[in-house]
Design an enzyme around this catalytic site. Structure first.
Site, PDB file in Angstrom:
ATOM      1  N   SER A   8     -24.618 -43.770 -18.807  1.00  0.00           N
ATOM      2  CA  SER A   8     -24.822 -42.332 -18.982  1.00  0.00           C
ATOM      3  C   SER A   8     -23.522 -41.597 -18.686  1.00  0.00           C
ATOM      4  O   SER A   8     -23.006 -41.624 -17.565  1.00  0.00           O
ATOM      5  CB  SER A   8     -25.920 -41.835 -18.037  1.00  0.00           C
ATOM      6  OG  SER A   8     -25.824 -40.435 -17.920  1.00  0.00           O
ATOM      7  N   HIS A  33     -25.063 -43.327 -23.465  1.00  0.00           N
ATOM      8  CA  HIS A  33     -26.176 -42.394 -23.277  1.00  0.00           C
ATOM      9  C   HIS A  33     -25.594 -40.998 -23.050  1.00  0.00           C
ATOM     10  O   HIS A  33     -24.799 -40.787 -22.128  1.00  0.00           O
ATOM     11  CB  HIS A  33     -26.993 -42.866 -22.075  1.00  0.00           C
ATOM     12  CG  HIS A  33     -28.223 -42.073 -21.786  1.00  0.00           C
ATOM     13  ND1 HIS A  33     -29.440 -42.308 -22.401  1.00  0.00           N
ATOM     14  CD2 HIS A  33     -28.445 -41.062 -20.915  1.00  0.00           C
ATOM     15  CE1 HIS A  33     -30.343 -41.473 -21.928  1.00  0.00           C
ATOM     16  NE2 HIS A  33     -29.770 -40.697 -21.024  1.00  0.00           N
ATOM     17  N   ASP A  35     -26.358 -37.146 -22.259  1.00  0.00           N
ATOM     18  CA  ASP A  35     -27.373 -36.243 -21.706  1.00  0.00           C
ATOM     19  C   ASP A  35     -27.067 -34.805 -22.074  1.00  0.00           C
ATOM     20  O   ASP A  35     -26.027 -34.267 -21.696  1.00  0.00           O
ATOM     21  CB  ASP A  35     -27.397 -36.373 -20.176  1.00  0.00           C
ATOM     22  CG  ASP A  35     -28.013 -37.681 -19.733  1.00  0.00           C
ATOM     23  OD1 ASP A  35     -29.161 -37.959 -20.133  1.00  0.00           O
ATOM     24  OD2 ASP A  35     -27.349 -38.436 -18.998  1.00  0.00           O
ATOM     25  N   MET A  37     -28.331 -30.887 -21.715  1.00  0.00           N
ATOM     26  CA  MET A  37     -29.180 -30.025 -20.876  1.00  0.00           C
ATOM     27  C   MET A  37     -28.939 -28.569 -21.233  1.00  0.00           C
ATOM     28  O   MET A  37     -27.852 -28.203 -21.691  1.00  0.00           O
ATOM     29  CB  MET A  37     -28.827 -30.237 -19.403  1.00  0.00           C
ATOM     30  CG  MET A  37     -29.015 -31.665 -18.952  1.00  0.00           C
ATOM     31  SD  MET A  37     -28.562 -31.853 -17.227  1.00  0.00           S
ATOM     32  CE  MET A  37     -28.740 -33.621 -17.050  1.00  0.00           C
ATOM     33  N   HIS A  66     -29.998 -37.954 -25.385  1.00  0.00           N
ATOM     34  CA  HIS A  66     -31.193 -37.602 -24.609  1.00  0.00           C
ATOM     35  C   HIS A  66     -31.228 -36.089 -24.441  1.00  0.00           C
ATOM     36  O   HIS A  66     -30.451 -35.533 -23.674  1.00  0.00           O
ATOM     37  CB  HIS A  66     -31.101 -38.336 -23.256  1.00  0.00           C
ATOM     38  CG  HIS A  66     -32.223 -38.047 -22.321  1.00  0.00           C
ATOM     39  ND1 HIS A  66     -32.176 -38.383 -20.976  1.00  0.00           N
ATOM     40  CD2 HIS A  66     -33.439 -37.466 -22.510  1.00  0.00           C
ATOM     41  CE1 HIS A  66     -33.298 -38.019 -20.393  1.00  0.00           C
ATOM     42  NE2 HIS A  66     -34.080 -37.451 -21.288  1.00  0.00           N
ATOM     43  N   MET A  68     -32.591 -32.936 -22.959  1.00  0.00           N
ATOM     44  CA  MET A  68     -33.405 -32.358 -21.878  1.00  0.00           C
ATOM     45  C   MET A  68     -33.341 -30.854 -22.038  1.00  0.00           C
ATOM     46  O   MET A  68     -32.725 -30.140 -21.233  1.00  0.00           O
ATOM     47  CB  MET A  68     -32.861 -32.817 -20.516  1.00  0.00           C
ATOM     48  CG  MET A  68     -33.203 -34.270 -20.216  1.00  0.00           C
ATOM     49  SD  MET A  68     -32.116 -34.967 -18.966  1.00  0.00           S
ATOM     50  CE  MET A  68     -30.687 -35.258 -19.967  1.00  0.00           C
ATOM     51  N   MET A 140     -38.403 -41.769 -17.381  1.00  0.00           N
ATOM     52  CA  MET A 140     -37.469 -41.168 -16.421  1.00  0.00           C
ATOM     53  C   MET A 140     -37.836 -41.664 -15.022  1.00  0.00           C
ATOM     54  O   MET A 140     -38.983 -41.543 -14.593  1.00  0.00           O
ATOM     55  CB  MET A 140     -37.554 -39.639 -16.464  1.00  0.00           C
ATOM     56  CG  MET A 140     -36.925 -39.004 -17.690  1.00  0.00           C
ATOM     57  SD  MET A 140     -35.201 -39.455 -17.950  1.00  0.00           S
ATOM     58  CE  MET A 140     -34.424 -38.751 -16.490  1.00  0.00           C
ATOM     59  N   GLY A 148     -26.841 -39.485 -10.245  1.00  0.00           N
ATOM     60  CA  GLY A 148     -26.659 -39.849  -8.837  1.00  0.00           C
ATOM     61  C   GLY A 148     -27.871 -39.633  -7.942  1.00  0.00           C
ATOM     62  O   GLY A 148     -27.736 -39.621  -6.727  1.00  0.00           O
ATOM     63  N   ASP A 180     -34.254 -44.693 -17.220  1.00  0.00           N
ATOM     64  CA  ASP A 180     -33.111 -43.806 -16.980  1.00  0.00           C
ATOM     65  C   ASP A 180     -33.274 -43.104 -15.642  1.00  0.00           C
ATOM     66  O   ASP A 180     -34.284 -42.437 -15.403  1.00  0.00           O
ATOM     67  CB  ASP A 180     -33.084 -42.774 -18.128  1.00  0.00           C
ATOM     68  CG  ASP A 180     -31.919 -41.807 -18.042  1.00  0.00           C
ATOM     69  OD1 ASP A 180     -30.992 -42.048 -17.253  1.00  0.00           O
ATOM     70  OD2 ASP A 180     -31.945 -40.802 -18.791  1.00  0.00           O
ATOM     71  N   GLY A 181     -32.239 -43.248 -14.792  1.00  0.00           N
ATOM     72  CA  GLY A 181     -32.227 -42.527 -13.515  1.00  0.00           C
ATOM     73  C   GLY A 181     -32.219 -43.460 -12.323  1.00  0.00           C
ATOM     74  O   GLY A 181     -33.171 -44.204 -12.109  1.00  0.00           O
TER      75      GLY A 181
HETATM   76  C1  DX5 Z   1     -30.710 -37.385 -15.574  1.00  0.00           C
HETATM   77  C2  DX5 Z   1     -30.117 -38.037 -16.811  1.00  0.00           C
HETATM   78  C3  DX5 Z   1     -29.698 -39.450 -16.560  1.00  0.00           C
HETATM   79  C4  DX5 Z   1     -28.647 -39.565 -15.484  1.00  0.00           C
HETATM   80  C5  DX5 Z   1     -28.441 -40.984 -15.079  1.00  0.00           C
HETATM   81  O1  DX5 Z   1     -31.144 -36.139 -15.889  1.00  0.00           O
HETATM   82  O2  DX5 Z   1     -31.041 -38.056 -17.863  1.00  0.00           O
HETATM   83  O3  DX5 Z   1     -29.250 -40.058 -17.760  1.00  0.00           O
HETATM   84  O4  DX5 Z   1     -27.423 -39.038 -15.884  1.00  0.00           O
HETATM   85  O5  DX5 Z   1     -27.502 -41.039 -14.046  1.00  0.00           O
HETATM   86  P1  DX5 Z   1     -27.744 -41.976 -12.784  1.00  0.00           P
HETATM   87  O6  DX5 Z   1     -27.812 -43.372 -13.337  1.00  0.00           O
HETATM   88  O7  DX5 Z   1     -26.557 -41.734 -11.909  1.00  0.00           O
HETATM   89  O8  DX5 Z   1     -29.054 -41.570 -12.179  1.00  0.00           O
HETATM   90 ZN    ZN Z   2     -30.586 -39.372 -19.618  1.00  0.00          ZN
END
Ligand code: DX5
Ligand code: ZN
Length: 224
Positions: A8, A33, A35, A37, A66, A68, A140, A148, A180-181
């Site tokens: 990610s 990946h 992300d 937002m 992804h 969000m 998730m 993190g 993921d996460g």
């Molecule tokens: C969270 C994201 C994840 C996140 C993963 O909102 O969708 O993809 O960046 O990061 P780690 O692996 O550090 O939790």
């Molecule tokens: Zn993600």
């Protein structure tokens, strides 16, 4: 099927993003990946259209985008068009998508895999009507919004339950399970054994010294 690893980028150093992508590519990752937002669906902002456009210029590994964000019905197609031909999978959050069926059809009409993500508290049965027509279910394992965070342990049971449901489906093309996460060297085997096919890891890769060593170690642990 070989299990896939997708770092990610949210956990990468944005000051040298191109270099970070190059390094994970050299480390042999399967996808990256991305992300996205919007500050509404989640309390954070991250990458958007200009970042995706920039990534397409550096010959990235296949992109797993992804979303969000609210209004994924509109933005799914926008991101696919911007990321072509590098986008492999586009995932929307079930909680944000009221026109789910249409959105899945739109994503697939571009030859892109359609994914649906579920937040930790969202039950699997919301997918009952669409499971036969989607390519990926993204579980998730943290609340979406930040890299993190701590892995939520109850996700393991959810992944196992979904694995059973998918294995019992009576069709050739079945959805893959993505997680993921909070996934790192210390728990990647557990989620893979529970049934995950695609493993996303942000800080689990980007906060380590040597990405190649980390990715090889992950591959050993998940047997891929
Ligand atoms: C969270 C994201 C994840 C996140 C993963 O909102 O969708 O993809 O960046 O990061 P780690 O692996 O550090 O939790
Ligand atoms: Zn993600």
């Amino acid at each position: 099927m070989k299990k896939l690893i997708a770092p990610s980028l949210l956990a990468a150093d944005f000051a040298i993003l191109g270099q970070e992508v190059e390094e994970v590519k050299n480390a042999g990752v399967d996808w990256i990946h991305v992300d996205v937002m919007d500050g509404h669906f989640v309390p954070n902002l991250s990458m958007g259209i200009p970042s995706v456009q920039a990534l397409t210029k550096i010959d990235p590994p296949p992109m797993d985008i992804h979303l969000m964000i609210d209004n994924p019905e509109f933005f799914a197609e926008v991101f696919i068009k911007e990321a072509k031909p590098h986008v492999k999978l586009l995932t929307v959050q079930v909680e944000a998508c009221t026109l789910l069926h249409n959105t899945i059809e739109t994503i697939k009409s571009h030859g892109v895999m359609a994914g649906i993500a579920l937040n930790p508290a969202t039950p699997l049965n919301l997918l009952d009507q669409v499971l036969p027509i989607i390519d990926v279910v993204l579980i998730m394992c943290v609340e979406p919004g930040f890299a993190g965070q701590q892995f939520i342990e109850s996700s393991v049971g959810k992944i196992k339950k979904l694995r059973k449901i998918i294995d019992s489906m009576d069709q050739d093309q079945k959805p893959l399970i993505e997680v993921d996460g909070g996934i790192k060297l210390n728990n990647i085997k557990k989620v893979a054994d529970a049934g995950a096919d695609i493993l996303v890891s942000g800080s689990g890769i980007f906060a380590t010294e040597n990405y190649s060593d980390t990715v090889s170690e992950m591959r050993k642990l998940i047997g891929s």
